[in-house]
Enzyme design. Structure first.
Site, PDB file in Angstrom:
ATOM      1  N   GLY A  39       0.836  -1.196   0.000  1.00 39.13           N
ATOM      2  CA  GLY A  39       0.000   0.000   0.000  1.00 39.13           C
ATOM      3  C   GLY A  39       0.869   1.243   0.000  1.00 39.13           C
ATOM      4  O   GLY A  39       1.876   1.314   0.716  1.00 39.13           O
ATOM      5  N   GLY A  44       0.683   3.786   3.953  1.00 42.13           N
ATOM      6  CA  GLY A  44       1.789   2.980   3.450  1.00 42.13           C
ATOM      7  C   GLY A  44       2.993   3.814   3.039  1.00 42.13           C
ATOM      8  O   GLY A  44       4.136   3.502   3.389  1.00 42.13           O
ATOM      9  N   ARG A 329     -23.064  12.108   9.987  1.00 48.45           N
ATOM     10  CA  ARG A 329     -23.237  11.317   8.769  1.00 48.45           C
ATOM     11  C   ARG A 329     -24.174  10.134   8.921  1.00 48.45           C
ATOM     12  O   ARG A 329     -25.053   9.913   8.086  1.00 48.45           O
ATOM     13  CB  ARG A 329     -21.871  10.786   8.319  1.00 48.45           C
ATOM     14  CG  ARG A 329     -20.985  11.886   7.807  1.00 48.45           C
ATOM     15  CD  ARG A 329     -19.660  11.352   7.358  1.00 48.45           C
ATOM     16  NE  ARG A 329     -18.852  12.463   6.864  1.00 48.45           N
ATOM     17  CZ  ARG A 329     -17.593  12.367   6.478  1.00 48.45           C
ATOM     18  NH1 ARG A 329     -16.973  11.208   6.530  1.00 48.45           N
ATOM     19  NH2 ARG A 329     -16.940  13.418   6.037  1.00 48.45           N
ATOM     20  N   HIS A 400     -18.798   4.529   2.000  1.00 46.91           N
ATOM     21  CA  HIS A 400     -17.713   5.496   1.944  1.00 46.91           C
ATOM     22  C   HIS A 400     -16.462   5.082   2.707  1.00 46.91           C
ATOM     23  O   HIS A 400     -15.348   5.244   2.236  1.00 46.91           O
ATOM     24  CB  HIS A 400     -18.247   6.819   2.498  1.00 46.91           C
ATOM     25  CG  HIS A 400     -17.275   7.939   2.501  1.00 46.91           C
ATOM     26  ND1 HIS A 400     -16.665   8.385   1.348  1.00 46.91           N
ATOM     27  CD2 HIS A 400     -16.781   8.711   3.511  1.00 46.91           C
ATOM     28  CE1 HIS A 400     -15.852   9.392   1.643  1.00 46.91           C
ATOM     29  NE2 HIS A 400     -15.900   9.589   2.948  1.00 46.91           N
ATOM     30  N   SER A 439      -9.706  10.568   9.022  1.00 52.83           N
ATOM     31  CA  SER A 439      -9.067   9.356   8.521  1.00 52.83           C
ATOM     32  C   SER A 439      -7.802   9.629   7.735  1.00 52.83           C
ATOM     33  O   SER A 439      -6.869   8.842   7.785  1.00 52.83           O
ATOM     34  CB  SER A 439     -10.032   8.494   7.729  1.00 52.83           C
ATOM     35  OG  SER A 439     -10.521   9.196   6.643  1.00 52.83           O
TER      36      SER A 439
END
Ligand SMILES: Cc1cc2nc3c(=O)[nH]c(=O)nc-3n(C[C@H](O)[C@H](O)[C@H](O)COP(=O)(O)OP(=O)(O)OC[C@H]3O[C@@H](n4cnc5c(N)ncnc54)[C@H](O)[C@@H]3O)c2cc1C
Ligand code: FES
Lengths: 636, 248
Positions: A39, A44, A329, A400, A439
């Site tokens: 990744g 990564g 959300r 998502h 995130s």
């Protein structure tokens, strides 16, 4: 009961304490170690570059043609950090609390605190790399507020924050390639993990251009392979995003956690036909000025502009007067689904709701709205051909982000020693619902600031262990299994395409293990998934050869999705409560709000693979809250 | 709508390629261009034929993985739009569309429409970075940067590395790509320190990769999905000149 190895001591000192006591590898020995990082997204690339800077030798893998194209590149909105540059009362504790609460009290206190703590360094690091964040006129960094918090802590680079952060990490990675510390393997897909003596020993990959199957040995393996939201077929994710790397590691002994916790984003563009391949995300910031509504009358055929004010149902404002159109959300998406299912959906497929700017345009003027959202309105017009200054946008929920992933301990190590999982690939810090802009942060922090301490701490005990040889029978066996699977997929020669199966599986999951779930639906889904999987192995048609063949790549991923989908349903079935993105219809108040059950479910579900014909085994990691009080999330 | 397609098919880098004709009779105007290709591939699978290989990933114009020549133009008839953002409503019922890979000596064809753009990675490896190890960074606000400077650096940094600039240039020059990175970093105080070495090494690598010379036709900037400005090339040339003068 699983042990996350959380360091002793007060919350604020745990990470410092860990770093002070982590074992070190001396510089001469670092050279002898080889680390595989699968990744090249934020997690990564940052991890590979940082380890190489320390002197380790790193092999970096991705399936795209360049490391710079990993899916992190597509993130728009921003990245959170508790810098308190606005002097608005932000601090590490507040960010920790917002994240724990946003996650509906289903994440680890120690991890989340560390995330907030390291957020400060991330902004420094990115700026040093040349990331052109937005600036105020005085030259200092600007930021804005985002989704459900009361402070401004989101740093951004126009609508391309993910791209700019990723380019920073990618450039750091390329720099290490130039000095010979990193070797990159682009257009390579990891197809299996090799485990020797219970420890991660390497991977099997396929060169996606030549079709060559290769063996790579290492002293530690890092999976930073992103999320698996693409399992629903229609999602906001890039087409190649997949769950195969973590799933194959799972089948080699790494536990999967919180598998069914998947965030469905409320503001994506709706599906417009069966040809559709992805759902484009419209930035959440639109909800600051757009009002969400559906016609009060079911199946209303009139154009939006022809529906008078008193026949519109502004359902978020009605149900959640305090937060209204800015409700979190999970809540906004669920409320939209509820209206759509009740027959109030709009658009050609009756699968959307309106996001209306007419009031904002009336009050603030079109010029102001153009200044704030011009690029988004343009993007909307490019895709749909509709001018949203004249009529409302149509939006719809879309898969998502995966909160679930490989179970990791405080060191980000999975249940297989020497196998680490970073970024969206682990279950880590977001609990049952991720807050916007957290995130990119988590992926970066895992790679720049956490793994470079915890991986050496593991390797320090491996100094006298020789690196496994790729001739070891475990490598041979893994390679043979990979070859066999590829041959099997090519040999079916049925009549249906991979996409047909992927779309069918996606729709099935979305309906029964998506925004809301119930026991009966989940049991049905498990049966349906098995039947579809049988059909896949009977009716699939992969044309072409075993060289460059995108159909073969997709077939392998979808094969894994069937097994992953079944575990998602099992995970959702076993959790008899509603929390965050996991909404079990049986557990709700009479006005449709989630009912969490802290007495029985204050734990992380971690699943152990027991073979293709035996049901997964559940392991629990108890969550203990010493610093916050568990409360009911209310946005009314 | 009905669409006639002429698509470049080539088995491998070494193999000879040719255009093959395909007809699609039920193209929906709302389809994206790549969804149209998806539907053609569905048809090919139903006929037991090998699918058309093309690169794509994000399908929203940011990863830079997609990109083909459509009727002789990189990414198709619209200015500043990636192939994945193009929709079939741009075409007319009955149109013939010619699709071929981006062509350049430095971008060998792998299969059909997929090409190898790793030369771009090697240009970045040569110097397209700021040498800041993890952990070395000072507090972010200790380096104030004027709003205009940050915005201008962003304009250059926005490049998605798709290669349309190379494909649109009659000399297959990578000047726009390379200069965008050079000027992104050179405009920032953190990046200035290394700018001489950077400009020298990156331009040397650009030449080593068989990209042609820039002859100022500006075709690249017209196609660039991110509207990277031609002025980046001027800046690169200036920096290069200064560097050469100093290194004498
Ligand atoms: C449209 C969109 C917008 C978003 N906006 C935001 C935002 O504004 N703020 C925010 O914080 N978050 C945002 N997110 C979420 C965030 O972008 C991701 O969670 C994050 O970038 C994940 O980073 P990662 O490094 O874990 O994985 P990724 O960036 O997904 O990288 C995965 C890597 O793994 C490789 N890989 C995968 N499988 C294999 C395999 N089998 N073999 C070899 N290589 C493999 C891929 O090639 C890739 O390099 C957004 C997400 C989407 C979809
Ligand atoms: S597919 Fe990513 S830019 Fe087109």
């Amino acid at each position: 009961m699983l042990n996350a190895k959380i360091p002793e001591g007060p919350l604020k000192e745990k990470w410092t304490h860990y770093k002070e006591h982590a074992k070190l590898v001396n510089p001469a020995n670092r050279r002898k170690f080889e680390i595989i990082v699968v990744g090249t997204g934020l997690a990564g690339a940052s991890c590979a570059a940082s380890l190489a800077e320390q002197g380790y030798h790193v092999k970096s893998f991705c399936f795209q043609d360049s490391a710079r194209r990993a899916h992190s590149v597509a993130a728009q909105g921003g990245v959170n950090a508790a810098k308190n540059y606005k002097n608005d009362g932000d601090n590490v504790y507040r960010m920790f609390y917002d994240t724990i609460k946003g996650g509906d009290f289903r994440s680890r206190e120690a991890n989340v605190y560390r995330l907030a703590e390291c957020s400060l360094n991330l902004i420094d690091q990115s700026v040093a790399q040349g990331v052109p964040f937005a600036r105020e006129y005085g030259g200092y960094l600007n930021n804005r507020s985002f989704g459900g918090v009361q402070v401004s802590r989101t740093f951004y680079a126009r609508g391309q924050t993910g791209q700019q952060l990723l380019l920073g990490a990618y450039q750091a990675l390329m720099r290490q390639v130039s000095v010979g510390k990193v070797q990159t393997f682009t257009r390579h897909e990891m197809l299996d993990l090799v485990v020797i003596d219970g420890k991660a020993a390497g991977i099997i990959t396929r060169d996606l251009v030549t079709g060559k199957i290769e063996r790579h040995a290492a002293n530690a393996v890092v999976l930073a392979t992103g999320g698996y939201g693409k399992i629903y077929y229609l999602s906001t994710l890039a087409m190649g995003c997949n769950g195969s790397a973590i799933w194959r590691a799972h089948k080699k002994g790494a536990f999967m956690a919180a598998t069914s916790w998947i965030q469905i984003h409320p503001t994506s563009l709706p599906q417009s036909g069966s040809h559709q391949s992805k759902l484009t995300l419209m930035s959440e910031s639109l909800r600051n000025d757009g009002r969400i509504w559906v016609p009060s009358k079911q199946g209303d055929q009139r154009l939006a502009v022809a529906i008078p004010e008193n026949e519109r149902d502004y359902y978020l404002e009605r149900r959640y007067p305090a937060f209204g159109n800015l409700s979190p959300r999970d809540i906004s998406s669920r409320a939209a689904k509820e209206r759509i299912d009740a027959g109030h959906g709009v658009g050609a497929m009756k699968n959307a709701v309106y996001l209306d700017f007419s009031k904002a345009i009336r009050e603030q003027g079109e010029a102001k709205i153009r200044e704030k959202y011009g690029n988004l309105f343009r993007m909307y017009q490019k895709i749909t051909g509709i001018d949203a200054y004249q009529e409302p946008m149509m939006i719809s929920p879309a898969a998502h982000f995966t909160m679930g992933g490989l179970w990791v301990d405080y060191e980000l190590m999975t249940t297989i020693p020497g196998l680490f999982a970073l970024g969206e690939a682990n279950f880590a810090d977001h609990g049952a619902n991720r807050l916007g802009a957290n995130s990119l942060l988590q992926a970066s922090v895992d790679g720049y600031f956490i793994a470079p301490y915890t991986i050496p701490n593991y390797l320090a005990d491996e100094i006298n262990v020789t690196r496994p040889s790729t001739d070891h029978p475990a490598f041979e066996e893994a390679e043979a299994a990979v070859r066999q699977q590829l041959e099997k997929l090519l040999a079916i020669k049925g009549t249906l395409s991979v996409d047909h199966f992927h779309k069918t599986l996606g729709a099935l999951l979305y309906n029964k293990c998506g925004l809301s779930r119930n026991a009966e639906g989940l049991r049905e889904a498990i049966g349906d998934i098995r039947a579809l999987k049988d059909s896949f192995y009977r009716d699939l048609n992969v044309t072409g050869d075993d060289l460059l063949n995108s159909e073969l790549e997709k077939a392998g991923r979808v094969a894994d999705y069937f097994e992953l989908a079944e575990l998602m349903c099992l995970d959702a079935l076993s959790r008899e409560e509603s929390c965050g993105a996991h909404f079990r219809e049986e557990f709700q108040t009479k006005d449709g709000e989630a009912v969490r059950n802290d007495a029985d479910y204050c734990f992380v579900s971690a699943w152990e693979w027991k073979g293709a014909t035996t049901e997964h085994k559940l392991h629990r990691e108890q969550l203990t809250f010493e610093n916050v009080k568990l409360t009911v999330r209310s946005y009314k | 709508m009905k669409i006639h397609l002429k698509i470049w098919r080539q088995d491998s880098t070494e193999a000879k390629g040719k255009f093959v004709d395909y007809d699609l009779s039920e193209v929906d105007a709302h389809m994206s261009f790549l969804e149209m290709l998806d539907s053609l591939n569905e048809l090919l699978i139903s006929r037991n034929e090998r699918v058309i290989e093309f690169d794509h990933d994000c399908r929203e114009g940011i990863c830079g993985q997609c990109g083909v020549m459509i009727n002789g133009r990189a990414h198709g008839p619209l200015d500043h739009t990636t192939t994945c953002q193009l929709h079939m409503r741009t075409f007319q019922d009955g149109d013939t569309i010619l699709i071929e890979p981006f062509r350049a000596a430095a971008f060998p064809v792998l299969r059909d429409l997929k090409i190898d753009r790793s030369a771009f990675d090697r240009i970045i490896q040569a110097g397209g970075f700021i040498s800041a190890n993890t952990g070395q960074a000072p507090e972010a606000n200790s380096i104030p940067i004027a709003h205009e400077t940050a915005e201008s650096a962003f304009d250059s940094a926005a490049c998605i590395g798709c290669g349309a600039c190379v494909a649109s240039c009659k000399n297959a020059s990578a000047a726009l790509f390379t200069s965008a990175k050079i000027s992104h970093l050179a405009q920032l105080p953190q990046g200035k320190i290394e700018h001489r070495v950077r400009v020298r090494k990156m331009t040397l690598q650009m030449d080593a990769e068989k990209f042609g010379a820039c002859s100022d036709t500006e075709a690249c900037a017209v196609e660039c999905p991110q509207q990277i400005s031609i002025s980046n090339i001027a800046r690169m040339n200036r920096e290069y000149l200064v560097t050469s003068l100093f290194s004498i």
